[in-house]
Design an enzyme around this catalytic site. Structure first.
Site, short mmCIF file in Angstrom:
data_model
loop_
_atom_site.label_atom_id
_atom_site.label_comp_id
_atom_site.label_asym_id
_atom_site.label_seq_id
_atom_site.Cartn_x
_atom_site.Cartn_y
_atom_site.Cartn_z
N HIS A 51 -15.43 7.76 -17.88
CA HIS A 51 -16.09 8.12 -19.15
C HIS A 51 -15.17 9.03 -19.94
CE1 HIS A 51 -19.95 6.27 -18.26
NE2 HIS A 51 -19.93 6.83 -17.06
N ASP A 81 0.82 -1.22 0.00
CA ASP A 81 0.00 0.00 0.00
C ASP A 81 0.85 1.26 0.00
OD1 ASP A 81 -2.84 -0.40 -0.13
OD2 ASP A 81 -2.68 -1.51 1.73
N CYS A 127 -14.32 4.73 -23.15
CA CYS A 127 -14.69 4.83 -24.56
C CYS A 127 -13.61 5.58 -25.34
CB CYS A 127 -16.03 5.54 -24.70
SG CYS A 127 -17.42 4.68 -23.91
#
Length: 392
Positions: free
Chosen positions: A169, A84, A211
């Protein structure tokens, strides 16, 4: 010193060559020749430490899958040895505590709801409105305020291999952050060039699941950089694993098959980057994954997956003479061989192909109310309102 490194490599991989445990004396020269190529491959990357920057850029409940994407990659790199302290995790929303979550404090990546990728040991470094384009670029370039704690810094150097994973997105040449701002492919390329000029990485692997993801690496121009994307320009990156109980898709297709691929990788795996390029073909992803290797100096076929998804082994230097043979049992006279095996933290390969259990399925919201409404409509259509008194 090189002979010492070869010895340590053999020591860590002795389970692969049990017949060589008894070699001594002149056999040392034989060992050096036999394992020179293997040890050379092991140390050929030139890095001494690994880092990972994992970013989910989407908010809101319907983007549940983007958080699950990021946490799945986080779980895999931790399993393969990156601690971590060397992972910067950025989550734009807290799906585990969302009031719509039917199982609070959990984030699932499979529709049978048996693989909780949130777990008990997730350390989120940037969450909510801290996940911005500015903070992301500052992390990469090291331009953070002096008061920023070490856990929120990318403390890499010129011997660091860095994995950068982005999901959210996007469109042609940009990736949205929280539906309020965007980072362009030019800004990202310039940030990587600053990292190279400031000697903040040795080799860098960039993966993006969005996308038109391939458009984000078109402007890269810095050396020693390899990039992968889930879709080409003009294509959408599709979701996967719809769940009726939660009401959303749980993962994106590319990251789902990437996770399935990583579950077969262990710290001593010889799988290389050419195998990673074959993950999620168009028949599975629907979109066309892409990759770029022209800026990378090494042949991808010689680059191990663990060079980026794992952690390098510690090397201890000593001036003492080391005996290459293990102790021999005085009674049996046979070498004591230690068996080395690797095991997954969770049997994910089995979980992926399991069928959902009946007890894990819950009807969606409004299902019971809709069923009663349908029953009443059928009753009225058949008997009319005058028989309503027979129901109550």
């Amino acid at each position: 010193m090189y002979f010492l490194l070869v010895y340590m490599y053999i020591k860590n991989h002795v389970y692969m060559f049990p017949d060589l445990l008894g070699c001594h004396g002149k056999c040392r020269r034989y060992l050096f020749c036999c394992f020179q190529d293997r040890a050379g491959q092991f140390f050929s990357s030139g890095h001494t430490n690994n880092w990972a920057v994992l970013v989910c850029t989407s908010r809101f409940w319907f983007n549940y899958r983007h958080v699950a994407n990021t946490l799945s990659v986080y779980r895999s790199v931790k399993r393969l040895g990156i601690p971590d302290s060397h992972i910067v995790l950025m989550l734009a929303d807290d799906m585990a505590c969302n009031h719509r979550n039917p199982k609070p404090a959990t984030v699932f990546s499979h529709k049978n709801m048996e693989l909780n990728v949130y777990g008990d040991d997730v350390e989120v470094d940037y969450r909510g409105y801290e996940v911005t384009v500015e903070n992301f670029l500052r992390i990469l370039t090291g331009r953070l305020p002096p008061s920023t704690p070490r856990s929120k810094r990318l403390l890499s150097d010129d011997r660091s291999n860095i994995l950068i994973y982005l999901t959210g997105h996007g469109g042609n040449g940009f990736l949205k952050f929280q539906d309020s701002e965007e980072i362009s492919n030019v800004e990202l390329a310039d940030a990587f060039e600053q990292m190279w000029q400031k000697r903040r990485y040795n080799e860098l692997l960039f993966i993006i699941d969005t996308c038109q993801g391939a458009s984000m690496y078109e402007r890269f121009y810095s050396p020693n950089l390899m990039a992968l994307a889930s879709s080409q320009v003009g294509e959408d990156s599709l979701s996967h694993q719809p769940d009726l109980a939660i009401g959303v898709h749980l993962m994106d297709r590319y990251t789902f098959y990437l996770l399935e691929f990583l579950e077969d990788i262990h710290p001593a795996s010889k799988t290389n980057m050419n195998d990673l390029f074959k993950v999620c073909p168009k028949s599975q992803c629907v979109s066309t994954p892409g990759h770029r290797t022209d800026l990378f100096l090494r042949d991808p076929g010689s680059v191990l997956i663990t060079d980026f998804f794992g952690s390098v082994r510690k090397v201890e230097l000593t001036m003492e003479t080391i005996n290459l043979t293990d102790p021999i049992d005085a009674e049996s006279g046979e070498l004591q061989k230690e068996m080395h095996t690797y095991a997954d933290q969770l049997p994910v390969s089995e979980i992926i192909h399991q069928k959902p259990k009946q007890k894990d399925w819950h009807p969606p919201d409004g299902f019971i109310l809709g069923l009663w409404t349908l029953i009443l409509l059928v009753f009225f259509q058949t008997y009319g309102v005058k028989h309503l008194k027979h129901i109550f």
